[in-house]
Structures are given as structure tokens and as C-alpha cells.
Design a protein around this motif. Structure first.
Motif, mmCIF file in Angstrom:
data_model
loop_
_atom_site.group_PDB
_atom_site.id
_atom_site.type_symbol
_atom_site.label_atom_id
_atom_site.label_comp_id
_atom_site.label_asym_id
_atom_site.label_seq_id
_atom_site.Cartn_x
_atom_site.Cartn_y
_atom_site.Cartn_z
ATOM 1 N N ASP A 109 50.818 47.535 29.568
ATOM 2 C CA ASP A 109 49.522 47.048 29.077
ATOM 3 C C ASP A 109 49.109 45.771 29.796
ATOM 4 O O ASP A 109 47.945 45.598 30.173
ATOM 5 N N TRP A 112 48.108 46.475 33.562
ATOM 6 C CA TRP A 112 46.776 47.069 33.704
ATOM 7 C C TRP A 112 45.671 46.132 33.241
ATOM 8 O O TRP A 112 44.560 46.164 33.777
ATOM 9 N N HIS A 113 45.960 45.303 32.250
ATOM 10 C CA HIS A 113 44.979 44.290 31.827
ATOM 11 C C HIS A 113 44.685 43.344 32.995
ATOM 12 O O HIS A 113 43.517 43.000 33.260
ATOM 13 N N LYS A 114 45.732 42.943 33.713
ATOM 14 C CA LYS A 114 45.561 42.056 34.872
ATOM 15 C C LYS A 114 44.746 42.748 35.964
ATOM 16 O O LYS A 114 43.756 42.184 36.465
ATOM 17 N N ARG A 115 45.127 43.964 36.313
ATOM 18 C CA ARG A 115 44.456 44.669 37.409
ATOM 19 C C ARG A 115 42.987 44.920 37.098
ATOM 20 O O ARG A 115 42.104 44.661 37.931
ATOM 21 N N ILE A 116 42.716 45.431 35.898
ATOM 22 C CA ILE A 116 41.326 45.760 35.546
ATOM 23 C C ILE A 116 40.499 44.492 35.380
ATOM 24 O O ILE A 116 39.313 44.467 35.704
ATOM 25 N N GLY A 117 41.133 43.422 34.897
ATOM 26 C CA GLY A 117 40.417 42.145 34.792
ATOM 27 C C GLY A 117 39.987 41.625 36.152
ATOM 28 O O GLY A 117 38.857 41.145 36.330
ATOM 29 N N ILE A 119 39.556 43.490 38.885
ATOM 30 C CA ILE A 119 38.528 44.410 39.384
ATOM 31 C C ILE A 119 37.170 44.098 38.768
ATOM 32 O O ILE A 119 36.132 44.115 39.443
ATOM 33 N N THR A 120 37.162 43.774 37.470
ATOM 34 C CA THR A 120 35.912 43.425 36.782
ATOM 35 C C THR A 120 35.268 42.196 37.415
ATOM 36 O O THR A 120 34.044 42.154 37.639
ATOM 37 N N THR A 148 34.920 48.714 32.671
ATOM 38 C CA THR A 148 36.155 47.946 32.918
ATOM 39 C C THR A 148 36.292 46.783 31.947
ATOM 40 O O THR A 148 37.407 46.420 31.551
ATOM 41 N N ILE A 151 37.751 48.326 28.767
ATOM 42 C CA ILE A 151 39.160 48.682 28.940
ATOM 43 C C ILE A 151 40.032 47.417 28.996
ATOM 44 O O ILE A 151 41.082 47.333 28.351
ATOM 45 N N ALA A 152 39.589 46.423 29.784
ATOM 46 C CA ALA A 152 40.354 45.175 29.899
ATOM 47 C C ALA A 152 40.448 44.488 28.544
ATOM 48 O O ALA A 152 41.501 43.937 28.175
#
Length: 716
Positions: A109, A112-117, A119-120, A148, A151-152
């Protein structure tokens, strides 16, 4: 406006490059300097800004769909989305720093929070560039960005508050516990508390102090401060101790601003650790006391079979009519219909005393007939009260026949038949009480072997009986402490002492000279009075038994009683005792700082002015206090005593007593700071207890604020 936009565009470009750089080389982000750790901790605070700004931008774009050619409107929207992109990138950089601060475990979690953040944040920067170039691509990118963000945000909530935080209300709740005795204590009672109040910071994605509270193995493993559970000792268990620290203490858990544990939840957790901190035992196997049973029922909405009956309330008029000087009849609480009947010690008990209770027979759940003239014939009337849960009939003439008569009481949970005429023939009848949890047989004629066999046949049943030691040459049972009641261990004239023991064949021996009692010491026969300083020592004795431990009571005769007292500083609001009079009420505190007899000061000093009412010749002033290092309660650093013989005349210093603690003490203890000086006439006394302020270096929680707890001042 153009200049501001240009600056923002350059900043966004620079920060995006910096963000990508950090992301690519994040393996090097170890041992962050303090200022970067502080910046990372700003992430939870700033993350709401870009979310709000992106939402506002969508609204502005929608509102301005008819103003596409309006240059002024477009400038405002461009500025808004530029600020949103700038704050999104700042938030992502802070989040990346927080990720590497060491407070979080790199779970799925969190990753993916880091990656999507990230990307956002990059998408927000791209939006600024696309707006006036490719409108179709711009809107597609915008929609992807909103997705995103959602999701983030969801993953961030899971990291911060635990998995499933957002969707928890939508999930079906666990089936209600129907039988409390069959419930498994940890998963049914303890884990829900941890899930609600602790898991947010101690889960696989975020483990403050390297402590995980999600599985049995992780709980037993503990965290960076070691094991958090000391089986059987909640006061030494960090899991409990940090929960009851003062709110202002840095180590208090949960942190200020987070939902705190209720008193009932703390008591349930305390009992679980005290009972062995087991993970698979059922509620009945741990033999909970009534207060814990009541707490568990209330917390988890468990109704007893009796509550399911919806018994109506008896009228106040009926209860008042039945209640008189010889028979106590009272409704136990305002919100429940249940009634308690007290007929103990009635040696002239009549049939009518019980028959008159028929109007409230459905509401009666507790009857005390101990030490009365109750017999088997009168028991027949009691058997007609169908909802009795507690029955006290010890020291009566009830026999096996009476117990057989009571067999229809299916809600009976507590029965005391000590010192009655029952025999082993009554045991089969006791099998007919399905709800029975506690039964006492002290000084009956039932063989011990039969009692043990009966107990083994009933899981979760607690029984009490007198051991048979007549043929045992290797072991002797130890007597428990006798009950000693003292009106006050500090007195002006005399104090009364009353002693008792629940078994008639036990003798109580005592001394007044400080020596341990033995078979030649004074035999207690009636209440006694002491009128001077002495040390009273008491123990219970019985032939064939090991004597009870010696109980010690220090009696102190006060020479003077202060007429008035005034505190210069108020104590902590949780420990105010009797405020000013606490220091002069001749009520000495126990070895528990929370007994309501101490003034508590948190990181602050105590200063009090006392009035003797008239001039007295004084040569010694003593201040009582308590030490409990495990609870951050320290001795005062020093105690100063000042005095004067006239109102308005400046106080003169009479002396100082150094009382500072120099090493860790395991157990709580009472102590006194006594200041001696040359005899002189005084009326006004001022006592100042200086707090250490912070815990010393030798204390495990060094640097935290310290407490002082004070109770009585003596003048001699």
C-alpha cells in the motif's frame, strides 16, 4: 500576472525535475538530516492543498466553458492550476522524504501510494503546459489525474489508519457474540480495541517504534523498546503503561488528537494482561470478575439471557412500601428494572417477610439472607423468584433439601452456602443451575475430593472451600489477610481498630510494639483503641495452617491540628483530592497515588501556607509524599519550610530538606520530608515542595515531565 505565471512555471519545472531526481536516486536517501525529516513530516499537513485546488480548478473550468475566449478568465484558471501543480509537487517531495524517515514499513500500500502520488504531481505539471495547446489531451490528462488523486488518497488512508479504513462502514459487522463465556478473549474483545485505537500507527505499512499490533507473533515480539507485554504484570507492560501516561507526556499513546481508549477499554486490556495475555482462551476460562464481565457486555452489546426477557419496571410506590427498617428493597439502577433484597442477620425471619415480595418477584435478582434464620421451608418461597442471579444464604440452617428446592433457578450465577448443613448429596442438585459461575462451600461437611470432582465437571466454575489438611504432613494452606478497619491512622486523641476474619475458627493475633505477632501475642476479641504513636502488626492463625502474612499499620498521634491551609498553586485537575485541606485533614494517603488523598503536580512545584490557629512551640515540620518511579512520580527535589508568628510579618526560612531521588525504585513507597529546627513559637507555616521538573538521566523515560504527589503536613 504574467510575471507570477512565469515564476510559477519555472518553479514547477524545477521541482518536477527535483522530484524525478529524488525518485530515481531514492536508494541514496538514507540517514536524512533533521531538517529534511521535519520537511517530510509536513506531508500530512500540505497534502490537502493540491487536492482542494484541483477540485476547484475542475469547477472553474466547468463554470468557464462559455468563456473560452475570455483572456481574463483564462488567466485566473491558469494561475489556479499552476498553484495546484506547484503544491502537488511540494507535497510529493515531502511525501518521498517522509517515506525514507524510517517511520513506515515499505508495504504494498505504501509503495503504490508513493508511486501514484508522484505520478499525480507530474500530471499536474503537465496540465499546466497542455491547457492552451491540446484541449482534448488536457481533459483526458485531467480525468486521469483525478483518478490518481482518488487512488492515492485511498492508499494513504490505508497506510495511516489501517487497511480498509474508508470502506469499513460498508462491510458487514461481525456476528454479535451470543454467549460471552464461549467468546475467545483476544480476537473477540482485545483485538477490536487495538484495531480501532492502535492499528493506525502500528500496521504493516506504518509501524511506529517498530511495533506491529496486527498478529499474535508481532505483539509478542514487541518493538524497538523491547517487549510490550509482561505476562501477568500490566503495570510493567509498555502496551498498557503508555496508554495511561498523562496526555501531555511525549510517550502517551495514542498521541494527542487521536481517539483515546475509554476507561472500560483500559480496564479490559489491563485484565487481559493480568490474566496471562492469552490469545486462544475463552472468556469463562479466565474466570473474570463481575466488573470485567459487565464491561465486556457493555462494550460489545452482549445481552444476558435475563435482559432478553424485557422485564418491566416495578412501581416506585410498590418498592417504597416493601422497603423498611428490617428489610431492604431497592432498585439497583435507574435504567434497569432489577431489584436487590437485603434480609441478612435477621434471626427472626418470618414467612411473611418473603411472601410480601411476590409483587416484585420478577424484578428480584439478588437476595442476601446470610446469617439469618432461613430454613428449608422458607427456601420454597425463594424458589418462586424466577430471575435470581445472586443468592447469599451462608451461615443458615439450609440443608440438601433446600438446595434441591432451588434447582429451578436457571439464571442463578452466584451462590454462597458456606457454614450451612449441606452435604455431598447437594452436588447433583447444583448441576441443575446452568448459569452458575461461582459457588462457595466454606466450612461445610462436603469432602474436598467431591468438591474437586464437581469443579472439574463444570468448565469456568469458581468454587471456594476449606482445604482438608488433616492427613497432610508436607503442606499447609496459608491463611489470607484478616480484614482490618481503622478509622484514621493519624489522630488527635485516639483511633479505633476493628479486625475480622470470614472463617469462625481463625484467630487474630496482634502486637502494638512493632514486633511480629506469634501464638503468645494478644488475641483479638473486640475493637481496640490506640492513643499514642505505635506500630500495629496483625496476622491470622489457625492450627494446621500457615499463618497469614504480617500486616503492618503505622499509627501516628498528631500533636497539633492546623486550622486552615491555602495553596498558592492549584494541583493538576485530575489529582485535586480535597484541595487546600488535603494537607491538614489527618487523612494519610496509601501507596497508590490515585487513591484520592494526594495533591498531584505535573512538572510544577507545590507551595502552601498553613495556619495553626494560635502560636505553638514548634521544632519540626514533616511533609508526606509518595514515590512511584514507574508512573513518573518522584520525590520532591527539596522541601523548604518557612515560618512566622504574626500575620503580615515576613516569613523566615526555617530549613531545607534535600529529598532528590538518585536511583530507580521498583515499588511504590510512602516517604516523609522532615525539617528540624530550634524550638520556637510559630503560627504561620509555609511549605514549598520543589519538583524535579524532568525525569533524571537514570530513569527509562528521562527528560519527560515528573510528578510529585503530596498529602499531609505535621507540626511537632
Amino acid at each position: 500576472m504574467t510575471r507570477i505565471k512565469s515564476i510559477l512555471l519555472n518553479l514547477i519545472f524545477f521541482l518536477n525535475v527535483l522530484l524525478v531526481f529524488f525518485w530515481v536516486f531514492e536508494s541514496k536517501l538514507t540517514h536524512l538530516p533533521t531538517w529534511l525529516q521535519v520537511a517530510g513530516r509536513l506531508h500530512p499537513m500540505v497534502l490537502h492543498f493540491p487536492i482542494a485546488l484541483l477540485i476547484v480548478t475542475v469547477l472553474f473550468e466547468w463554470m468557464g466553458r462559455n468563456h473560452v475566449a475570455d483572456a481574463s478568465w483564462n488567466e485566473k484558471v491558469e494561475l489556479l492550476i499552476s498553484v495546484a501543480a506547484f503544491s502537488a509537487t511540494i507535497t510529493a517531495i515531502f511525501g518521498l522524504l517522509l517515506f525514507h524517515s524510517g517511520d513506515y514499513i515499505s508495504g504494498p500500500d505504501l509503495l503504490w501510494h508513493k508511486r501514484i502520488g508522484i505520478i499525480t504531481a507530474l500530471l499536474a505539471g503537465i496540465l499546466v503546459w497542455l491547457r492552451n495547446k491540446q484541449r482534448t489531451v488536457y481533459w483526458v490528462t485531467f480525468l486521469v489525474g483525478i483518478f490518481t488523486v482518488v487512488i492515492a488518497g485511498h492508499l494513504g488512508a490505508s497506510v495511516t489508519h489501517g487497511e480498509g479504513f474508508i470502506t469499513a462502514p460498508l462491510k458487514e459487522k461481525k456476528d454479535k457474540i451470543k454467549n460471552i463465556d464461549e467468546a475467545v478473549v483476544f480476537p473477540d474483545f482485545i483485538q477490536p480495541i487495538l484495531n480501532e485505537k492502535c492499528i493506525g500507527c502500528h500496521n504493516p505499512n506504518k509501524s511506529k517504534g517498530d511495533l506491529l499490533l496486527t498478529t499474535r507473533e508481532n505483539i509478542l515480539k514487541g518493538g524497538k523498546d523491547g517487549k510490550v507485554i509482561v505476562v501477568g504484570n500490566p503495570d510493567s507492560s509498555l502496551l498498557y503503561r503508555y496508554l495511561v501516561l498523562p496526555m501531555l507526556d511525549d510517550k502517551h499513546m495514542p498521541p494527542e488528537g487521536k481517539p483515546q481508549l475509554e476507561t472500560s477499554e483500559l480496564r479490559l486490556l489491563y485484565w487481559w494482561i493480568l490474566s496471562g495475555a492469552t490469545f486462544d482462551k475463552k472468556f469463562a476460562e479466565l474466570k473474570p470478575v463481575d466488573s470485567i464481565r459487565s464491561i465486556a457486555k457493555t462494550l460489545y452489546g452482549i445481552s444476558s439471557p435475563l435482559e432478553e426477557l424485557k422485564i418491566p419496571f416495578a412501581s416506585e410506590k410498590t418498592i417504597a412500601k416493601l422497603n423498611n427498617i428490617q428489610r431492604g428493597v431497592r432498585q439497583i439502577s435507574l435504567d434497569q428494572p432489577y431489584i436487590d433484597v437485603f434480609l441478612a442477620n435477621r434471626k427472626d425471619l418470618k414467612q411473611s417477610d418473603l411472601e410480601q415480595l411476590s409483587d416484585v418477584k420478577d424484578q428480584i435478582i439478588s437476595v442476601d439472607l446470610s446469617n439469618s434464620s432461613l430454613n428449608d421451608d422458607l427456601v420454597k418461597i425463594i424458589a418462586g423468584f424466577p430471575h435470581i442471579q445472586k443468592l447469599f444464604i451462608e451461615n443458615t440452617d439450609v440443608s440438601d433439601k433446600g438446595i434441591q428446592t432451588l434447582a429451578g433457578l436457571k439464571y442463578l450465577e452466584y451462590l454462597n452456602i458456606s457454614r450451612t448443613n449441606v452435604s455431598e448429596k447437594a452436588l447433583p442438585s447444583l448441576q441443575n443451575f446452568p448459569s452458575l459461575r461461582r459457588v462457595y462451600f466454606y466450612e461445610t461437611n462436603i469432602p474436598v475430593a467431591d468438591l474437586k470432582a464437581y469443579q472439574q465437571s463444570r468448565m469456568g466454575l469458581t468454587i471456594g472451600y476449606t482445604p482438608d489438611l488433616s492427613t497432610d504432613t508436607a503442606f499447609r494452606g496459608r491463611l489470607t489477610d484478616p480484614t482490618v478497619k481503622i478509622d484514621s491512622n493519624i489522630f488527635l486523641n485516639y483511633a479505633s481498630i476493628d479486625m475480622s476474619y470470614r472463617l469462625k475458627s481463625v484467630q487474630i493475633r496482634y502486637t502494638l510494639n512493632g514486633k511480629d505477632p506469634d501464638s503468645s501475642s494478644i488475641l483479638y476479641e473486640k475493637p481496640l483503641q490506640v492513643d499514642s504513636n505505635c506500630v500495629v502488626k496483625v496476622r491470622a492463625t489457625r492450627s494446621g495452617w500457615i499463618n497469614s502474612p504480617v500486616q503492618t499499620f503505622k499509627m501516628k498521634k498528631a500533636k497539633y491540628k492546623f486550622a486552615d491551609a491555602h495553596l498558592a498553586k492549584e494541583p493538576d485537575k485530575k489529582y485535586i483530592a480535597r484541595m487546600d485541606t488535603t494537607l491538614i485533614d489527618l487523612q494519610e494517603g496509601t501507596e497508590s497515588f490515585s487513591d484520592g488523598k494526594y495533591l498531584g503536580y505535573y512538572g510544577d512545584d507545590m507551595e502552601a501556607k498553613l495556619d495553626l490557629g494560635a502560636e505553638q512551640k514548634i521544632s519540626k515540620i514533616s511533609l508526606g509524599y509518595i514515590i512511584d518511579h514507574g508512573s513518573f512520580v518522584m520525590s520532591p527535589k527539596m522541601v523548604e519550610v518557612w515560618g512566622s508568628n504574626k500575620e503580615g510579618v515576613p516569613m523566615k526560612k526555617l530549613g531545607t530538606v534535600i529529598t532528590e531521588d538518585l536511583k530507580m525504585r521498583k515499588d511504590p513507597a510512602k516517604a516523609y520530608a522532615s525539617c528540624k529546627f530550634s524550638p520556637q513559637k510559630l503560627r504561620w507555616i509555609e511549605v514549598r515542595a520543589i519538583n524535579m521538573g524532568k525525569l533524571p538521566k537514570w530513569h527509562p523515560s528521562k527528560g519527560s515531565k515528573s510528578w510529585i504527589f503530596l498529602d499531609e503536613v505535621f507540626a511537632e
